[in-house]
Design a protein around this motif. Sequence first.
Motif, short mmCIF file in Angstrom:
data_model
loop_
_atom_site.label_atom_id
_atom_site.label_comp_id
_atom_site.label_asym_id
_atom_site.label_seq_id
_atom_site.Cartn_x
_atom_site.Cartn_y
_atom_site.Cartn_z
N GLN A 93 0.73 -1.24 -0.39
CA GLN A 93 0.23 -0.22 -0.06
C GLN A 93 0.65 1.15 -0.11
OE1 GLN A 93 -2.97 -0.61 -0.36
NE2 GLN A 93 -4.32 0.77 0.56
N THR A 138 -1.21 -4.74 -3.74
CA THR A 138 -2.08 -3.18 -3.65
C THR A 138 -2.20 -3.13 -5.77
OG1 THR A 138 -1.12 -2.17 -2.23
CG2 THR A 138 -1.87 -1.00 -3.34
N ILE A 140 -3.77 -0.13 -8.07
CA ILE A 140 -3.94 1.18 -8.39
C ILE A 140 -4.86 0.94 -9.44
CG2 ILE A 140 -3.21 3.44 -9.11
CD1 ILE A 140 -0.53 2.13 -8.12
N LEU A 206 -6.70 2.53 -4.06
CA LEU A 206 -5.57 1.58 -4.03
C LEU A 206 -6.33 0.42 -3.18
CD1 LEU A 206 -2.78 3.62 -2.69
CD2 LEU A 206 -3.41 3.26 -4.53
#
Length: 330
Positions: A93, A138, A140, A206
């Motif tokens: 993250q 993570t 995007i 995210l």
Amino acid sequence: MSNKQQLLSFLMNAEEPISGEHLSEQLGVSRTMIWKYIKSLKEDGHEVEAIKKKGYVLKQLSSQLSVETVSPYLETTHFARALYYLESCPSTQLVANELLVKGKGMHGLVVVSEEQTAGKGRLNRQWVSSKGKGLWTTWIIKPDLLPHEAPPITLVVALALAKAIHSTTGIQVDIKWPNDLLIDGKKVGGILTELQATPDKIEAILLGIGINVLQAEEELNQDLTKRATSLAIECDTPVDRTRLLAAMANELEQAITTFETQGFRRFQVEWERHSTMIGKMVTATTVRETIQGIALGLNEHGALLVQTGDGVRTLFSGDVTLSGKLDTFS
């Protein structure tokens, strides 16, 4: 797809050795360049054998997650077409946030780390991310949504992940509102969603997703073994992290695209079918209070509806457990 990726795809799909000459013709490059691509694939960890007078054979794919290993299984336009791989990091993250700040966080990019040394779940709880044992990622995303439309996206993501795991392993995954993935009541994965937005525009979302994949029972903390599991523990056949990551990308892109145009109502009934608590007595703990009642279902915004003695309560966040016992594991 780069020439190197195309070459790997050719080798993966070949039923017999492929000559350097044939690969050269297919890619429109020299034999010398083919040799350089093969050398690079070997450096990435792929086992490629050159058989005299016959050609090249892919004996074993690299266990390292990369664009080259994942792309042959992708059906996406954006998701996982860019992959930022790390051996170790405090948190994917945090890395994704840094990429956004530097202007490198394009839509669909996934940050993948073999381990996280400071992984976090909801409410800043620790998330154990053992090296090479899971998918610590993570994603995007920059969806075509207004900020007030975004909250149900965690539920949409959870459903997409349940489908990805099932398609890859055959395992049935349940969903615990709002962000946990369960197998027979034990947690196998979780989602941490972070919204970056102005009052009228989403800059990025995210999606922190952690899935326990390869841990054996003895590798899980004894206290967690009663509440956590891995796909390897639950699955009769070996689990390929590369195929699972690709399946996640495929399902996530499709689900989020649908969510952009049709909203959460499109997912509501299916989500409730995967729920562990609809129609059951639950205890819900929010920042302000703890309530008990029967979980009725979700509304069109993804909020949980709970029938209490004082009427129907609408919960947008909180910890919810069955049997009146609060489970703080997240």
